[in-house]
Motif scaffolding. Sequence first.
Motif, mmCIF file in Angstrom:
data_model
loop_
_atom_site.group_PDB
_atom_site.id
_atom_site.type_symbol
_atom_site.label_atom_id
_atom_site.label_comp_id
_atom_site.label_asym_id
_atom_site.label_seq_id
_atom_site.Cartn_x
_atom_site.Cartn_y
_atom_site.Cartn_z
ATOM 1 N N VAL A 182 0.853 -1.194 0.000
ATOM 2 C CA VAL A 182 0.000 0.000 0.000
ATOM 3 C C VAL A 182 0.888 1.242 0.000
ATOM 4 C CG1 VAL A 182 -1.792 1.284 1.226
ATOM 5 C CG2 VAL A 182 -1.798 -1.225 1.281
ATOM 6 N N PHE A 183 0.699 2.099 -0.999
ATOM 7 C CA PHE A 183 1.370 3.399 -1.021
ATOM 8 C C PHE A 183 0.364 4.477 -0.637
ATOM 9 C CE2 PHE A 183 4.314 1.131 -3.833
ATOM 10 C CZ PHE A 183 5.543 1.634 -3.431
ATOM 11 N N THR A 184 0.623 5.135 0.478
ATOM 12 C CA THR A 184 -0.217 6.253 0.935
ATOM 13 C C THR A 184 0.714 7.367 1.400
ATOM 14 O OG1 THR A 184 -0.424 5.018 3.016
ATOM 15 C CG2 THR A 184 -2.328 4.998 1.541
ATOM 16 N N THR A 185 1.424 7.933 0.457
ATOM 17 C CA THR A 185 2.397 8.980 0.748
ATOM 18 C C THR A 185 1.867 10.322 0.257
ATOM 19 O OG1 THR A 185 3.609 8.953 -1.355
ATOM 20 C CG2 THR A 185 4.166 7.241 0.258
ATOM 21 N N VAL A 186 2.688 11.353 0.402
ATOM 22 C CA VAL A 186 2.375 12.666 -0.173
ATOM 23 C C VAL A 186 3.373 13.000 -1.275
ATOM 24 C CG1 VAL A 186 1.221 13.548 1.876
ATOM 25 C CG2 VAL A 186 3.701 13.832 1.645
ATOM 26 N N ALA A 187 3.976 11.970 -1.881
ATOM 27 C CA ALA A 187 4.973 12.172 -2.930
ATOM 28 C C ALA A 187 4.355 12.876 -4.133
ATOM 29 C CB ALA A 187 5.567 10.838 -3.357
ATOM 30 N N SER A 188 5.078 13.840 -4.684
ATOM 31 C CA SER A 188 4.608 14.552 -5.876
ATOM 32 C C SER A 188 5.275 14.055 -7.147
ATOM 33 C CB SER A 188 4.850 16.058 -5.727
ATOM 34 O OG SER A 188 6.229 16.316 -5.509
ATOM 35 N N THR A 189 6.382 13.318 -7.001
ATOM 36 C CA THR A 189 7.082 12.726 -8.144
ATOM 37 C C THR A 189 7.531 11.315 -7.761
ATOM 38 O OG1 THR A 189 9.175 13.686 -7.405
ATOM 39 C CG2 THR A 189 7.900 14.948 -9.041
ATOM 40 N N PRO A 190 7.746 10.443 -8.748
ATOM 41 C CA PRO A 190 8.137 9.060 -8.426
ATOM 42 C C PRO A 190 9.431 8.973 -7.638
ATOM 43 C CG PRO A 190 7.397 9.221 -10.702
ATOM 44 C CD PRO A 190 7.496 10.625 -10.189
ATOM 45 N N HIS A 191 9.408 8.161 -6.613
ATOM 46 C CA HIS A 191 10.591 7.935 -5.782
ATOM 47 C C HIS A 191 10.972 6.464 -5.748
ATOM 48 C CE1 HIS A 191 8.055 6.438 -2.384
ATOM 49 N NE2 HIS A 191 7.181 7.241 -2.940
ATOM 50 N N VAL A 192 10.130 5.593 -6.320
ATOM 51 C CA VAL A 192 10.442 4.172 -6.450
ATOM 52 C C VAL A 192 10.667 3.914 -7.937
ATOM 53 C CG1 VAL A 192 9.614 1.813 -6.112
ATOM 54 C CG2 VAL A 192 9.052 3.589 -4.435
ATOM 55 N N THR A 193 11.896 3.555 -8.290
ATOM 56 C CA THR A 193 12.260 3.525 -9.713
ATOM 57 C C THR A 193 12.699 2.159 -10.222
ATOM 58 O OG1 THR A 193 14.519 4.197 -9.166
ATOM 59 C CG2 THR A 193 12.939 5.953 -9.670
ATOM 60 N N GLY A 194 12.937 1.208 -9.342
ATOM 61 C CA GLY A 194 13.499 -0.071 -9.772
ATOM 62 C C GLY A 194 12.456 -1.137 -10.031
ATOM 63 N N PRO A 195 12.223 -1.539 -11.276
ATOM 64 C CA PRO A 195 11.243 -2.599 -11.559
ATOM 65 C C PRO A 195 11.577 -3.921 -10.877
ATOM 66 C CG PRO A 195 11.818 -1.413 -13.572
ATOM 67 C CD PRO A 195 12.783 -0.950 -12.513
#
Length: 337
Positions: free
Chosen positions: A209-222
């Motif tokens: 579950v992602f419930t952050t306030v991120a405005s741009t992607p911070h998880v990049t590794g497939p």
Amino acid sequence: MHFELSIINGKTVSDIIRAHRADCLDVVRDAYLAHARGQSVNPDSHFLRFPEKPDCRIIALPAYLGNGFQVAGLKWIASYPGNVQRGFPRASAVLVLNNYETGYPFAILESSIISAARTAASAALAAYWLNGRSRRAHSLGIVGTGFIARYVYDFLIDTGWEIEEVRLHDLSSLESEKFRTIVCRPEHHRTVTVVPDVAQLLRASDLIVFTTVASTPHVTGPTLFEHNPVVLHISLRDLAPEILLRSQNVVDDVEHVMKANTSPHLVEQQTGNRSFVTGTLADIILERRSVDRSRPIVFSPFGMGILDVAVGKWVYDQAVAAGQDQRLSDFFYETVR
């Protein structure tokens, strides 16, 4: 004709939802299905932004829902991240419900709780359908342990999910610890741990579950998703396009999610098409589309006003039936023409 206006406060809203989470989930399902059948009007959300407060916004979500609901409404929700440092929640909201026949408002409800509940019910509904209609997970990983995460966790547990392990990650370790000690129910799990490394959490969890306030992607590794988990991408901007391109992507509404630089919107901008979208959650429920565990399954819901209206109308009906609304008979003054 009577022109009464009901006021329903946050405690009443909270008590009704807490006591009837499974019913709330059914309401959200019915709203999605009505929307899929064309029995709704869900315009774009409208954002009020402030030049001197770039991180703040107030959003208007108007909607109409037919199919037994027969109600229109508007959620007006503010997001002020700085509130957290002041010691109170980031979001505040009201919901106005309008009579479909006359247009007159008949209820005003505290709606930060309705907003969180409809988001969490949507997540729990998606988790069930995308997990092969199973309510079992070996390890639940939660990234971002704030208000919405609490509601998602409560909806999962209170609708019968069996989860052996829970892993928690937040940029603030204090928030993760608070979530572990206050929100989590250890009697339901074998272990509950705070994980400082988000990559470790992602690799170890089969329901994320992602419930952050991120405005741009911070998880990049497939490669972090090579074990093909179900990912509830509630905060919409956490995952890099490369991850979505290697996943099965389910959304709430294709048109709505392709805006405001959400992760799906970034994929569309990069590829020039929407072929990476498997379908909507309603498509899965209605068996128009299907998913399997051969690749990661990512649910990215933009959040629709029809859900607020549906849950709000259901809460209103429950409150009125129990005499828990505060009713104003003289709110509207000139009602004779």
